[in-house]
Design a protein around this motif. Structure first.
Motif, mmCIF file in Angstrom:
data_model
loop_
_atom_site.group_PDB
_atom_site.id
_atom_site.type_symbol
_atom_site.label_atom_id
_atom_site.label_comp_id
_atom_site.label_asym_id
_atom_site.label_seq_id
_atom_site.Cartn_x
_atom_site.Cartn_y
_atom_site.Cartn_z
ATOM 1 N N ASN A 400 0.862 -1.170 0.000
ATOM 2 C CA ASN A 400 0.000 0.000 0.000
ATOM 3 C C ASN A 400 0.907 1.230 0.000
ATOM 4 O O ASN A 400 2.135 1.106 0.085
ATOM 5 C CB ASN A 400 -0.978 -0.005 1.177
ATOM 6 C CG ASN A 400 -0.288 0.069 2.534
ATOM 7 O OD1 ASN A 400 0.727 0.746 2.706
ATOM 8 N ND2 ASN A 400 -0.843 -0.631 3.528
ATOM 9 N N THR A 432 -3.788 4.140 2.127
ATOM 10 C CA THR A 432 -3.692 2.677 2.179
ATOM 11 C C THR A 432 -4.056 2.020 0.845
ATOM 12 O O THR A 432 -4.240 0.805 0.781
ATOM 13 C CB THR A 432 -4.595 2.121 3.293
ATOM 14 O OG1 THR A 432 -5.948 2.533 3.053
ATOM 15 C CG2 THR A 432 -4.151 2.634 4.652
ATOM 16 N N LYS A 433 -4.169 2.839 -0.195
ATOM 17 C CA LYS A 433 -4.399 2.273 -1.534
ATOM 18 C C LYS A 433 -3.252 1.342 -1.923
ATOM 19 O O LYS A 433 -2.099 1.586 -1.568
ATOM 20 C CB LYS A 433 -4.465 3.395 -2.573
ATOM 21 C CG LYS A 433 -5.805 4.009 -2.812
ATOM 22 C CD LYS A 433 -5.702 5.001 -3.968
ATOM 23 C CE LYS A 433 -7.034 5.617 -4.319
ATOM 24 N NZ LYS A 433 -6.908 6.559 -5.449
ATOM 25 N N LYS A 434 -3.571 0.318 -2.693
ATOM 26 C CA LYS A 434 -2.536 -0.538 -3.241
ATOM 27 C C LYS A 434 -1.874 0.162 -4.430
ATOM 28 O O LYS A 434 -2.543 0.824 -5.239
ATOM 29 C CB LYS A 434 -3.122 -1.875 -3.695
ATOM 30 C CG LYS A 434 -3.619 -2.761 -2.557
ATOM 31 C CD LYS A 434 -2.455 -3.268 -1.709
ATOM 32 C CE LYS A 434 -2.927 -4.285 -0.672
ATOM 33 N NZ LYS A 434 -1.799 -4.782 0.157
ATOM 34 N N THR A 435 -0.566 0.006 -4.538
ATOM 35 C CA THR A 435 0.168 0.707 -5.592
ATOM 36 C C THR A 435 -0.258 0.264 -6.989
ATOM 37 O O THR A 435 -0.181 1.043 -7.936
ATOM 38 C CB THR A 435 1.682 0.489 -5.438
ATOM 39 O OG1 THR A 435 1.966 -0.915 -5.448
ATOM 40 C CG2 THR A 435 2.186 1.103 -4.152
#
Length: 544
Positions: A400, A432-435
């Motif tokens: 994240n 906290t987004k996923k890359t």
């Protein structure tokens, strides 16, 4: 003319815009601006009839043709480049195909003769006999060489496909022209040609762009999508910016005055409400207080990231010395005997049509590639940070954003990462987004965060404005202007180059041109033009 009447659009609970009433008049160019996600491209699609609004209608003048810059780069893969351009005028292309089919018949009937006469009359009325020459002029201006014009679209590189689709939209003098990011993948020379072409366009033009110089050159009006509505300003982008900032300041000043007055009245009421001799005055002031209203300040969708590069130490006397640098990529010699000395305070813009040469040089300077010949010598005081044009390898993981940023010192734990990411517009759950799911613009902001953490005194940036919205470009632009040390960069954003660079290095087929001067002075210097012609050995002026 094209107009929107009471148009509204929402996605779930999120209102994109509501009750939009706007009229676009022939002879004007409207720059449609707004933050990422504000609905610019969506509104263009509504105008073009590609999607429907929740409410309202779009009205188009009788018989007026709408031309749109197509975003599907594979839709015409089986067509030739010339045919793709002419297909921008659907009726004209139909006439061409029917004419060819009739004239290709082995036997020509009387009915065919009558039909061909009708076709020729309509074809002539539409200036069909000039269609190929008009297409050639457009393709030439947009940098598509003659040898590509009879190839199929699937044989072209992605950037060239975009240029052909832009020529398609421009073809045939449409009454209404809708362009979404038309300068993407264009070099500075092609952008200058497009500036001139659109400045002379006499019909209705609506354009979405993140290129400030382009908007200043072509726009007579700015249509600003913000606060859930579209507001039209007369003038170009700079005028809009000044006018919108002035309006905002006036509202803030008025609210401040109302707040100060309210506080003054409250203080009087509190002091004298129990005083018999002043009770009447206190009551009077309470009535005045009740009448005061603060104008509600709507929340703008515009957000500016905090972009500041702070070098941990200044550069010493020796920055960078490049001697005899050569490199061949896929059988093509992109760098040949390059010599260059970088000095203290240099902010060098590398220009020229060969983007591969610039990218290859930057990769060698960063240590990603090794040269075939020559040397690169960095000064002992120098630390450099590199922004690559292609960044997908940095995000090919399951991190994240907090975890991703914590890879790079001095990021120290979640609290530090959240604070830093918040300043780069990743607040709350966005951190906290996923890359893997990040947009192009979000990836660029992450890469800039990585660069800022390093504290380098020399910045290397390869097309850093790609994928950014106007607000992020402005923040990055200002951050680089304020940076006190050395910058080496390439960009197709005219305003960006003009305001950052104090030295220009141009790649030409015969070598480099190196001048310590502003970009505007460089473009106007006749000595540069003469040197470019000599280096190009009769191959014509190189794209900037």
């Amino acid at each position: 003319m094209i107009s929107a009447n009471n148009v509204a659009l929402s996605y779930g609970k999120r209102v994109i815009f509501k009750d939009v009433n706007i009229k676009f008049i022939p002879g004007n160019c409207y720059g449609l601006i707004g933050a990422n996600g504000a609905g610019k491209s969506t509104f263009l699609k509504i105008l073009a009839g590609e999607i429907e609004a929740d409410r309202g209608e779009i009205s188009v003048g009788p018989g007026e043709r709408i031309a749109v810059l197509r975003q599907d780069h594979f839709a015409f893969d089986e067509e030739t480049v010339f045919n793709t351009v002419i297909m921008g005028h659907k009726r004209l292309y139909q006439l061409m195909m029917e004419r060819e089919a009739i004239y290709a018949k082995p036997e020509f009937t009387e009915e065919d003769g009558l039909r061909s006469g009708e076709l020729e009359a309509e074809f002539s009325e539409m200036n069909g006999y000039e269609a190929e020459s008009e297409a050639a002029v457009l393709l030439n201006g947009l940098g598509i060489p003659e040898e590509l014009r009879y190839k199929t679209m699937k044989e072209l590189e992605g950037g060239d496909k975009v240029r052909v689709l832009l020529a398609q939209a421009l073809f045939g003098n449409p009454e209404i022209l809708l362009l979404d990011e038309p300068t993407n993948h264009l070099d500075l020379k092609s952008i200058a040609w497009l500036d001139d072409f659109l400045s002379r366009f006499q019909n209705t033009l609506i354009v979405v762009s993140h290129d400030r110089h382009f908007l200043n050159q072509v726009c007579t009006h700015v249509a600003d999508i913000d606060f859930g509505k579209i507001t039209v300003y007369v003038g170009n982008y700079d005028f809009w910016y000044q006018a919108s900032q002035l309006t905002l300041k006036q509202k803030q000043d008025e609210n401040r005055k109302v707040t100060d007055k309210a506080n003054e009245l409250k203080e009087f009421i509190q002091r004298f409400s129990s005083n018999a001799s002043k009770a009447k005055q206190a009551t009077s002031r309470k009535k005045l207080l009740d009448k005061l209203t603060l104008e509600e300040m709507p929340v703008s969708s515009r957000k500016y990231p905090f972009v500041v590069f702070k070098p941990e130490r200044p550069c010493g006397d020796i920055i960078l010395e490049i001697t005899g640098l050569s490199k061949t990529v896929d059988g093509v010699e992109v760098l040949k005997n390059l010599d260059l000395i970088v000095n203290k305070g240099d902010k060098i813009a590398f220009v020229g049509g060969d983007s591969l040469a610039k990218t290859t040089l930057f990769q060698i300077l960063d240590g990603e590639l090794k040269p075939d010949a020559g040397t690169v010598r960095w000064g002992v005081t120098i630390t450099h940070s590199y922004f690559p044009k292609e960044n997908s390898a940095y995000f090919d993981n399951d991190y994240n954003l907090i975890e991703w940023l914590c890879q790079f010192p001095p990021c120290d734990g979640e609290s530090f990462a959240r604070g830093f990411l918040g300043r780069m517009l990743f607040s709350g759950d966005d951190a906290t987004k996923k890359t893997r799911v990040l947009s192009g613009g979000e990836r660029v902001r992450c890469m800039l965060s990585r660069m800022m953490l390093k504290g380098a005194n020399t910045l290397i940036l390869d097309e850093p404005t790609n994928h950014l919205d106007l607000e992020s470009i402005t923040a990055l632009n200002n951050g680089l202007i304020a940076f006190p040390e050395v910058i080496l960069f390439a960009a197709h954003d005219h305003e960006f180059v003009s305001t950052v660079a104090n030295r220009i290095v141009e790649f030409t087929p015969g070598g480099i041109i190196d001048r310590v001067m502003s970009f505007e002075d460089y473009l106007d210097d006749p000595r540069v033009t003469a040197e470019r012609a000599a280096l190009s050995q009769g191959r014509g002026e190189l794209d900037l």
